[in-house]
Scaffold this motif. Structure first.
Motif, mmCIF file in Angstrom:
data_model
loop_
_atom_site.group_PDB
_atom_site.id
_atom_site.type_symbol
_atom_site.label_atom_id
_atom_site.label_comp_id
_atom_site.label_asym_id
_atom_site.label_seq_id
_atom_site.Cartn_x
_atom_site.Cartn_y
_atom_site.Cartn_z
ATOM 1 N N UNK A 261 0.836 -1.200 0.000
ATOM 2 C CA UNK A 261 0.000 0.000 0.000
ATOM 3 C C UNK A 261 0.871 1.252 0.000
ATOM 4 N N UNK A 262 2.001 1.191 0.695
ATOM 5 C CA UNK A 262 2.883 2.362 0.743
ATOM 6 C C UNK A 262 3.510 2.686 -0.608
ATOM 7 N N UNK A 263 3.863 1.633 -1.357
ATOM 8 C CA UNK A 263 4.552 1.900 -2.623
ATOM 9 C C UNK A 263 3.582 2.070 -3.789
ATOM 10 N N UNK A 264 2.321 1.759 -3.570
ATOM 11 C CA UNK A 264 1.259 1.982 -4.564
ATOM 12 C C UNK A 264 1.521 1.302 -5.912
ATOM 13 N N UNK A 265 1.219 0.018 -6.007
ATOM 14 C CA UNK A 265 1.399 -0.686 -7.290
ATOM 15 C C UNK A 265 0.563 -0.038 -8.395
ATOM 16 N N UNK A 266 1.144 -0.011 -9.585
ATOM 17 C CA UNK A 266 0.379 0.516 -10.731
ATOM 18 C C UNK A 266 -0.608 -0.548 -11.207
ATOM 19 N N UNK A 267 -1.561 -0.116 -12.024
ATOM 20 C CA UNK A 267 -2.614 -1.038 -12.472
ATOM 21 C C UNK A 267 -2.043 -2.193 -13.279
ATOM 22 N N UNK A 268 -0.948 -1.944 -14.019
ATOM 23 C CA UNK A 268 -0.414 -3.028 -14.862
ATOM 24 C C UNK A 268 0.434 -4.033 -14.087
ATOM 25 N N UNK A 269 0.668 -3.784 -12.810
ATOM 26 C CA UNK A 269 1.423 -4.750 -11.996
ATOM 27 C C UNK A 269 0.535 -5.950 -11.700
ATOM 28 N N UNK A 270 1.012 -7.157 -12.114
ATOM 29 C CA UNK A 270 0.197 -8.353 -11.895
ATOM 30 C C UNK A 270 0.849 -9.310 -10.893
ATOM 31 N N UNK A 271 2.152 -9.182 -10.753
ATOM 32 C CA UNK A 271 2.884 -10.110 -9.874
ATOM 33 C C UNK A 271 3.857 -9.341 -8.987
ATOM 34 N N UNK A 272 4.214 -9.992 -7.873
ATOM 35 C CA UNK A 272 5.263 -9.459 -7.011
ATOM 36 C C UNK A 272 6.450 -10.421 -7.098
ATOM 37 N N UNK A 273 7.605 -9.856 -7.352
ATOM 38 C CA UNK A 273 8.811 -10.679 -7.482
ATOM 39 C C UNK A 273 9.750 -10.364 -6.314
ATOM 40 N N UNK A 274 10.202 -11.410 -5.616
ATOM 41 C CA UNK A 274 11.072 -11.241 -4.444
ATOM 42 C C UNK A 274 12.448 -11.815 -4.752
ATOM 43 N N UNK A 275 13.448 -11.200 -4.167
ATOM 44 C CA UNK A 275 14.805 -11.689 -4.370
ATOM 45 C C UNK A 275 15.554 -11.764 -3.045
ATOM 46 N N UNK A 276 16.266 -12.881 -2.854
ATOM 47 C CA UNK A 276 17.121 -13.064 -1.670
ATOM 48 C C UNK A 276 18.479 -12.432 -1.927
ATOM 49 N N UNK A 277 19.184 -12.105 -0.859
ATOM 50 C CA UNK A 277 20.534 -11.552 -0.996
ATOM 51 C C UNK A 277 21.423 -12.516 -1.792
ATOM 52 N N UNK A 278 22.267 -11.941 -2.658
ATOM 53 C CA UNK A 278 23.236 -12.731 -3.431
ATOM 54 C C UNK A 278 24.606 -12.413 -2.865
ATOM 55 N N UNK A 279 25.177 -13.373 -2.139
ATOM 56 C CA UNK A 279 26.421 -13.103 -1.418
ATOM 57 C C UNK A 279 27.332 -14.334 -1.451
ATOM 58 N N UNK A 280 27.940 -14.609 -2.616
ATOM 59 C CA UNK A 280 28.767 -15.821 -2.744
ATOM 60 C C UNK A 280 29.979 -15.821 -1.812
ATOM 61 N N UNK A 281 30.417 -14.641 -1.374
ATOM 62 C CA UNK A 281 31.572 -14.604 -0.465
ATOM 63 C C UNK A 281 31.146 -14.952 0.961
ATOM 64 N N UNK A 282 29.971 -14.502 1.336
ATOM 65 C CA UNK A 282 29.542 -14.667 2.725
ATOM 66 C C UNK A 282 28.784 -15.958 2.999
#
Lengths: 203, 320
Positions: B160-181
């Motif tokens: 609600x805070x970021x206000x998705x636009x009407x054409x947004x149909x999906x939410x995509x999530x990403x985990x941290x990418x940290x091959x060193x850690x």
């Protein structure tokens, strides 16, 4: 060292070595050292031990071929029988503890699953080989005995497939077992056997 | 067994304002005075009492011993020592050791894509959302399950805070990418890192979907997906992506890591469904960690009333 003393020592080592994982599991069981999912823990451990012992049993013949170590041939039977013992415990935990003899769940959920069918087939092969492992059976079956006991290789292949089909894509451990098995099978192929044997003799 | 929602057991406003409540009773200042009288520096305990819920030492006991179906909560020890987190290792019982001390602060979650108000959230920003307790079942695709008292806030509030636009149909999530850690990246290079998951926007807006920052009243530990992870209890556990650094609103269905790894085995929806088996094993039953006998798996993991309407008319066998 006299050869009979050596054989006795080797035999004692084999029996002890094969029983250590069992003693270890009993210890962990009674000291509650088995993590959050004990059923899975002991199913995996018995299964892996059965597979290791089966592969060791299959390694005896190539070891003799390559290194002329005849004593190894006498270890095939005890190693195979211990493998069968662990496979039996593995099966018993699966049916009797994990599924707690809930045959409707077993029938619906398992008998159509390929990993379960392959595992069960492996177990039946090991059972057949265990039952016919006596000297008497060897005498009665004559030439067929050797043919029958080549099924041990099939059991090895099926056991590795059973393991591969259980894990999620990308989990590597079953593939190490697959690698060892492929090496052992390759060493049984005549040209490879002859070539490797001659190379080692030349050393 | 009466069906009581955990949210009904502890009224939210009381739960959330517990520190204010203590303050108003003068307990904090009184105890600080006692500690001072004993010659113990009061700063640490007094600060902990008024600080936001950031102190891992501070434990708020769960409001109930069971979920709404009567399933006992799993222990903190079991929840934090049996984890699937392949960025560390594929061995569930070793994740806790390998993840110990993994730095999760400072941390940023970039929320963007098809939104009107793209925003980067720090951990302190996320803590400004009202934290609620949600006691949820977690059903892993490997056919084991747990009951976990999560702390978090509805994903819908962040969206609600970021206000998705009407054409947004999906939410995509990403985990941290940290091959060193994280050692798992190099040991398992065949996965298409980083870990990606997705939800349809209406799924993401469902009240059950939360962003979690804690469990058992403590901040999440790294093995549980610290500092912030998704929890979607009606889907298999792998959908509840951990240690999120990026959330994008998108028009196309995202391809998750597991969809890419095995298209025929893991679909986009991954709803818990006892009638649709994994191609290689049954999903009809599950082993509840800490219990001896198997349980039958429930449709949508027991959240059918809350989420079944999201999938009316859909073929759940085809959309597994």
């Amino acid at each position: 060292m006299k050869s009979s003393t050596f054989n006795r020592l080797l035999s004692t080592l084999t029996h002890t070595g094969a029983l250590i994982p069992f003693a270890w599991m009993l210890w962990d069981f009674f000291t509650h050292n088995y993590g959050p999912d004990p059923i899975r823990e002991f199913t995996l451990r018995t299964g892996k031990t059965a597979l290791v012992l089966l592969l060791l049993s299959l390694a005896c013949t190539p070891i003799n071929t390559l290194f002329k170590f005849r004593a190894a041939l006498r270890l095939r039977r005890p190693l195979g029988l211990y493998s069968f013992m662990y496979a039996s415990i593995h099966f018993a935990i699966f049916i009797g503890v994990d599924y707690f003899f809930n045959f409707s769940l077993i029938q619906d959920g398992l008998l159509e699953k390929r990993y379960a069918i392959v595992g069960l087939t492996t177990g039946l092969i090991l059972l057949t080989l265990a039952v016919t492992s006596t000297k008497g059976a060897q005498r009665r079956l004559k030439k067929n005995w050797k043919k029958l006991h080549r099924l041990a290789y099939i059991a090895g292949i099926l056991a590795v497939i059973h393991y591969i089909w259980l894990v999620k894509q990308g989990v590597t451990q079953p593939w190490y077992f697959a690698g060892v098995l492929i090496l052992l099978l390759t060493l049984r192929v005549k040209p490879v056997k002859n070539w490797a044997g001659s190379r080692l003799k030349g050393v | 067994m009466n069906k009581i929602k955990s949210s009904e057991i502890t009224p939210e406003h009381i739960y959330l304002s517990r520190r204010d409540f203590l303050k108003s009773m003068g307990i904090v200042s009184a105890s600080a005075a006692i500690l001072a009288a004993c010659g113990i520096a009061p700063t640490e305990s007094a600060q902990a009492s008024v600080a936001p819920a950031s102190d891992t030492q501070l434990t708020v006991p769960p409001s109930a011993d069971t979920d709404e179906l009567g399933g006992a909560l799993n222990s903190f020890e079991d929840i934090t020592h049996y984890n699937n987190y392949y960025e560390f290792t594929t061995d569930k019982e070793r994740v806790a050791d390998l993840a110990e001390g993994y730095p999760t602060s400072p941390w940023e979650v970039r929320v963007g894509g098809l939104v009107n108000q793209a925003k980067t959230y720090s951990i302190d920003d996320l803590r400004k959302f009202e934290i609620e307790e949600r006691i949820y079942r977690l059903r892993c695709v490997e056919a084991w399950s747990m009951v976990i008292p999560w702390m978090g806030f509805p994903l819908s509030k962040l969206l609600a805070e970021v206000q998705p636009k009407a054409e947004a149909k999906y939410v995509r999530f990403e985990t941290i990418y940290d091959p060193e850690g994280m050692p798992g990246f190099k040991k398992n290079p065949w996965y298409q890192w980083p870990y990606v998951e997705g939800l349809r926007v209406d799924e993401a807006m469902n009240d059950l979907a939360i962003l979690s920052t804690g469990l058992y009243g403590k901040d999440l530990l790294p093995q549980s997906g610290a500092p912030v992870r998704l929890v979607v209890p009606w889907k298999y556990g792998f959908k509840s992506i951990k240690s999120i650094v990026k959330i994008d609103l998108v028009a196309e269905m995202p391809t998750s890591l597991w969809m890419a790894a095995a298209t025929n085995e893991y679909g986009f929806y991954a709803n818990v469904n006892p009638a649709v088996d994994h191609p290689r094993w049954s999903q009809g039953s599950e082993r509840r960690i800490g219990e001896f006998s198997r349980r039958e798996t429930l449709m949508f993991n027991g959240y059918e009333a809350e989420v079944a309407h999201l999938y009316t008319g859909m073929d759940l066998t085809a959309n597994f």
